[in-house]
Design an enzyme around this catalytic site. Structure first.
Site, mmCIF file in Angstrom:
data_model
loop_
_atom_site.group_PDB
_atom_site.id
_atom_site.type_symbol
_atom_site.label_atom_id
_atom_site.label_comp_id
_atom_site.label_asym_id
_atom_site.label_seq_id
_atom_site.Cartn_x
_atom_site.Cartn_y
_atom_site.Cartn_z
ATOM 1 N N ASP A 95 6.572 -0.161 0.066
ATOM 2 C CA ASP A 95 5.173 -0.037 0.488
ATOM 3 C C ASP A 95 4.858 -0.693 1.827
ATOM 4 O O ASP A 95 4.027 -0.206 2.584
ATOM 5 C CB ASP A 95 4.253 -0.643 -0.592
ATOM 6 C CG ASP A 95 4.666 -2.049 -1.004
ATOM 7 O OD1 ASP A 95 5.617 -2.581 -0.418
ATOM 8 O OD2 ASP A 95 4.044 -2.612 -1.919
ATOM 9 N N HIS A 96 5.554 -1.772 2.160
ATOM 10 C CA HIS A 96 5.152 -2.541 3.341
ATOM 11 C C HIS A 96 5.642 -1.967 4.665
ATOM 12 O O HIS A 96 5.105 -2.286 5.710
ATOM 13 C CB HIS A 96 5.664 -3.981 3.229
ATOM 14 C CG HIS A 96 4.832 -4.847 2.337
ATOM 15 N ND1 HIS A 96 4.656 -4.588 1.001
ATOM 16 C CD2 HIS A 96 4.114 -5.976 2.589
ATOM 17 C CE1 HIS A 96 3.877 -5.529 0.470
ATOM 18 N NE2 HIS A 96 3.536 -6.373 1.418
ATOM 19 N N ASP A 160 5.626 -11.346 -3.913
ATOM 20 C CA ASP A 160 4.479 -11.028 -3.083
ATOM 21 C C ASP A 160 3.329 -11.866 -3.606
ATOM 22 O O ASP A 160 3.155 -12.001 -4.820
ATOM 23 C CB ASP A 160 4.130 -9.539 -3.189
ATOM 24 C CG ASP A 160 3.096 -9.167 -2.144
ATOM 25 O OD1 ASP A 160 3.476 -8.598 -1.105
ATOM 26 O OD2 ASP A 160 1.908 -9.470 -2.361
ATOM 27 N N ARG A 448 -6.952 -10.191 3.118
ATOM 28 C CA ARG A 448 -6.545 -11.190 4.100
ATOM 29 C C ARG A 448 -7.071 -10.814 5.462
ATOM 30 O O ARG A 448 -7.053 -9.650 5.827
ATOM 31 C CB ARG A 448 -5.025 -11.209 4.167
ATOM 32 C CG ARG A 448 -4.496 -12.523 3.770
ATOM 33 C CD ARG A 448 -3.048 -12.561 3.484
ATOM 34 N NE ARG A 448 -2.927 -13.316 2.253
ATOM 35 C CZ ARG A 448 -1.825 -13.473 1.589
ATOM 36 N NH1 ARG A 448 -0.716 -12.913 2.011
ATOM 37 N NH2 ARG A 448 -1.820 -14.176 0.495
ATOM 38 N N SER A 643 1.213 -15.678 2.530
ATOM 39 C CA SER A 643 2.239 -14.824 1.945
ATOM 40 C C SER A 643 3.337 -15.583 1.190
ATOM 41 O O SER A 643 3.540 -16.775 1.370
ATOM 42 C CB SER A 643 2.867 -14.025 3.078
ATOM 43 O OG SER A 643 4.148 -13.596 2.737
HETATM 44 C C1 MIC Z 1 0.800 -10.124 2.502
HETATM 45 O O1 MIC Z 1 -0.193 -9.630 1.977
HETATM 46 O O2 MIC Z 1 0.743 -11.040 3.338
HETATM 47 C C2 MIC Z 1 2.163 -9.602 2.126
HETATM 48 C C3 MIC Z 1 2.701 -8.881 3.265
HETATM 49 O O3 MIC Z 1 2.042 -8.692 1.064
HETATM 50 C C4 MIC Z 1 3.033 -10.779 1.739
HETATM 51 C C5 MIC Z 1 4.437 -10.455 1.490
HETATM 52 C C6 MIC Z 1 5.268 -10.317 2.704
HETATM 53 O O4 MIC Z 1 5.092 -11.057 3.677
HETATM 54 O O5 MIC Z 1 6.174 -9.493 2.675
HETATM 55 C C7 MIC Z 1 2.532 -11.586 0.543
HETATM 56 O O6 MIC Z 1 1.347 -11.619 0.348
HETATM 57 O O7 MIC Z 1 3.308 -12.239 -0.146
HETATM 58 FE FE1 SF4 Z 2 0.220 -4.842 0.891
HETATM 59 FE FE2 SF4 Z 2 -0.100 -7.493 0.739
HETATM 60 FE FE3 SF4 Z 2 -1.947 -5.933 1.877
HETATM 61 FE FE4 SF4 Z 2 -1.605 -5.810 -0.695
HETATM 62 S S1 SF4 Z 2 -2.310 -7.612 0.464
HETATM 63 S S2 SF4 Z 2 -1.860 -4.057 0.662
HETATM 64 S S3 SF4 Z 2 0.596 -6.107 -0.908
HETATM 65 S S4 SF4 Z 2 0.137 -6.273 2.585
#
Ligand code: MIC
Ligand code: SF4
Length: 753
Positions: A95-96, A160, A448, A643
């Site tokens: 997904d990322h 995650d 975030r 994260s």
């Molecule tokens: C995020 O929301 O910051 C992420 C990307 O999902 C991260 C995981 C990552 O850095 O791969 C998380 O929240 O753990």
């Molecule tokens: Fe993806 Fe993390 Fe954003 Fe959720 S918060 S959509 S898992 S990057």
């Protein structure tokens, strides 16, 4: 992709006996969190009292979930553990790595091409070790887990930080680094300091513009980004029971933003309804059978102050929609106060883009309610002033909302449907013109909003709100618009008002999907071979970190004294760097490039003590490494917030940083440092942060008698010949000290196996 009903049966069979034992040990009525935790302690630990916030205990999680950007490192470590199969049901979700640019189909095709090497690697490792593999386009980890694997009373870890999403369905689901996942997949127990408990009592019932998102936006404002550290947040009360299962998921998901270990709701009618509509009536039936164990005891909820470490009460009937931000998710504004805040702070009022969806907010309910506003825009001849994007959380949700006409409705308002992936939420957004670094505003229903996160532009002011508020503000194109009170002028010059959004919790016709995107692993994976090219710039097999040399660490250089907020996005940026998540050497070139240097207020500019000149952080550290000189990183409060990415711990370890010394740590990051054999230390007296000077050479003493609960000494030798000696704290227990000595937790496992 079927969940393992027998596994769930076994978990539930354990409950009555375990809960009875826990009652004897604790000697008073139990919260839901305690029930689930006690039911998942390893046999040995289940017989002892666990002191909240103190005892390290071992758990036996039921599942592991990994997303592609973290799975690479988790699986590279697992491959070294010498196992043939994973010991617990595990899944990988692609997904990322999908970048959002023009729209779902094109973006997905491009991702499949660009990331082929990584997808092939993840797919073959999954195949070999018995891991379920969700292909690119299948959806975002947390939404797919909620739809397929989460179950009331279960326990899961996920690589995650938003893994807690499954708490919406009553599961204790905790975000961890890849090394933790590796342990559990290898059949080892998982260790956690027994959490404190925060109770949130929800009274009343939401209506009108208010959505589940507003509960967590409000809670984030109350508790701040640090307030949940070391705690599990348990929601209860009539208000809790009135929320849909997916709404509960939204709240638990964003609970990561207050640093909580996880958040959880009890099993109720809404959970059962969600299980049934997602084809899991059999789980609902089993859960009904032990329903009393899947919620807290009545006595607890009647007098929560006696059972939780902290209690918060929120009346949903009075809760206003909120908008949080910019630059931090805990700056909470009720919508009635937001316009004034925008003006007073000089934030750009013009709204450039509204983005809905993501793992947090793309349920049928969210989409249908947002679509009701889009439909009004069309009916009332309002032309949306901002760009508008929709990120579905899974193919199942996408297919269903498409079938039910909502995507069409968004299309009429000019909305663009992006791939079922993280996209803009994680900086995977080829946003047009972002490189010009203009000051601008966006609003999202994600969770975030740290600087640079969405589009890499430090001047993008990102705000977080419910999908409903995002949609209304995108129609208005104006952050100072309050849809509850204000009018808009339509294409014919008339003044019109948006009515309250309406929607449906669950699809009346049920969910549907043509190809969910799941690939089951081979029955016998022993013949599957995994190849990692030695010349690849995206994947690199891991080499063991060196064991501790057995002496105090002296003559270390100060690499950087980071000032203020230093999240994992500052330590190991995502966006373009996601490309190197499987290649430790390459990704190390982003180490701390976002952190602000206390001495010159700049990012990625630190003094190289050997040459006296200023250079980039990774290059400076590589210079120290080449000369065999260790270094330390100093930081502020809540260092490593955000994260779960263990790269933020592995990069400094790999480049030869010996210790991270900060005022306080975020939980996952602190554990990640320990697992990788790094010293994570905190100031005994936070004001000692001020003693550290730019040209300091540092000694870390008393390591030869490193013991749980015993302070270490650190000496700062200043350039003028003077020095300051201070005591520092740590939270290593005896087992974790062994990780440090061995060079990493994995080194220790390898010798044990
Ligand atoms: C995020 O929301 O910051 C992420 C990307 O999902 C991260 C995981 C990552 O850095 O791969 C998380 O929240 O753990
Ligand atoms: Fe993806 Fe993390 Fe954003 Fe959720 S918060 S959509 S898992 S990057």
């Amino acid at each position: 992709m079927a969940f393992d009903i027998n596994m769930i049966r076994e978990v539930y069979a354990r409950y009555p006996k375990r809960i009875e034992a826990a009652r004897k040990i604790i000697g008073k009525p139990l919260t839901l969190t305690e029930k689930i935790l006690y039911a998942h302690l390893t046999e040995g630990d289940a017989t002892q009292a666990c002191e909240r916030g103190k005892s390290y205990v071992e758990f036996q999680p039921d599942r592991v979930a990994m997303q592609d950007a973290t799975a690479q490192m988790a699986l590279l470590q697992f491959m070294q553990a010498g196992k043939n199969q994973v010991a617990v049901p595990s899944t990988v979700h692609c997904d990322h790595l999908i970048q959002a640019e023009v729209g779902a189909a094109t973006d997905l095709a491009k991702a499949n091409d660009k990331n082929k090497e990584v997808y092939d690697f993840l797919s073959s490792v999954s195949d070999k070790y018995g891991i379920g593999f969700w292909k690119p386009g299948a959806g975002i980890i947390h939404q797919v887990v909620l739809e397929n694997y989460a179950f009331p009373g279960g326990m899961m870890i996920g690589t995650d930080s938003h893994t807690p999403n499954a708490g919406g369905l009553g599961m204790v689901a905790i975000g961890v680094g890849g090394a933790d996942a590796c342990d559990v997949m290898a059949g080892l127990p998982w260790e956690l300091k027994f959490p404190k408990l925060i109770g949130v009592k929800l009274t009343g019932k939401m209506s009108g513009w208010t959505a589940a998102k507003d509960v967590i936006l409000k809670v984030a404002g109350i508790l701040t980004v640090k307030g949940g550290t070391g705690a599990i947040v348990e929601y209860f009360g009539e208000g809790a029971r009135s929320l849909s299962a997916t709404g509960k998921g939204t709240i638990c998901n964003m609970g990561a933003e207050i640093g909580a270990t996880t958040s959880i709701f009890g099993y109720d009618e809404k959970s059962a309804a969600y299980l049934r509509v997602t084809d899991r009536a059999d789980i609902a039936e089993l859960a009904d059978g032990i329903a009393a164990h899947l919620t807290g005891d009545d006595a607890v909820y009647t007098n929560p102050e006696n059972y939780f470490d902290q209690v918060i009460e929120i009346n949903l009937s009075e809760l206003e929609p909120h908008v949080n931000g910019p630059f931090t998710p805990d700056l909470a504004w009720p919508i009635s106060k937001f316009a004034a805040a925008v003006r007073e702070n000089g934030w750009p009022a013009k709204l450039e883009v509204g983005l809905i969806g993501s793992c947090t907010n793309s349920s049928y309910e969210d989409i249908s309610r947002a679509a009701s506003l889009a439909q009004q825009a069309v009916d009332k001849k309002l032309v949306a002033k901002s760009e508008y994007t929709i990120t579905p959380g899974s193919e199942q949700v996408r297919f269903t909302v498409d079938r039910d006409g909502f995507l069409d409705t968004f299309g009429k308002m000019g909305g663009v449907v992006l791939a079922n992936a993280c996209g803009p939420c994680i900086g995977q957004w080829a946003r047009h013109g972002a490189d010009k670094q203009e000051k601008n505003s966006i609003i999202t229903s994600f969770n975030r909003n740290f600087a640079k996160r969405a589009d890499g532009n430090p001047n993008t002011h990102a705000f977080v709100a419910s999908p409903e508020i995002v949609t209304a503000l995108a129609i208005a194109g104006d952050l100072t618009f309050n849809p509850l009170t204000d009018l808009l002028t339509n294409a014919e010059g008339q003044q019109v008002k948006l009515e309250e959004p309406t929607g449906l919790e669950l699809p009346p016709l049920g969910f549907a999907v043509k190809d969910a995107g799941f690939q089951a692993p081979a029955e016998d994976g022993s013949q599957v071979s995994i190849s990692v090219s030695p010349t690849s710039d995206r994947l690199q097999l891991l080499e063991s970190f060196k064991a501790w040399e057995g002496t105090d660490l002296t003559g270390l250089k100060l690499l950087i004294k980071a000032k203020g907020k230093c999240t994992t996005d500052h330590i190991s940026m995502a966006g373009p760097w996601l490309r190197y998540r499987g290649h430790l050497d390459n990704i190390s070139n982003n180490m701390l490039i976002g952190a602000v240097n206390e001495f010159n207020d700049k990012t990625n500019s630190v003094k190289n003590q050997l040459s006296g000149s200023y250079g980039e952080v990774p290059a400076t550290q590589r210079d120290y490494k080449a000369k065999g000189i260790g270094s330390i990183v100093v930081g502020d409060e809540n260092y490593g917030e955000g994260s779960s990415r263990e790269h933020a711990a592995m990069e400094p370890r790999f480049l030869g940083v010996r210790a991270i010394l900060v005022k306080s740590f975020a939980r996952i990051h602190e554990t990640n440092l320990k697992k990788q054999g790094m010293l994570g230390l905190t100031f005994n007296n936070p004001a000692d942060y001020d003693l550290i000077q730019e040209d300091d050479t540092i000694d870390i003493l008393d390591l030869t008698s490193f013991a749980a609960g015993k302070q270490l000494r650190v000496v700062f030798n200043h350039a003028d010949g003077s020095s300051d000696a201070i005591f520092v704290n740590h939270t290593y227990n005896e087992g974790q000290i062994e990780w440090f000595k061995a060079g990493s937790a994995l080194n220790l496992i390898k010798t044990e196996l």
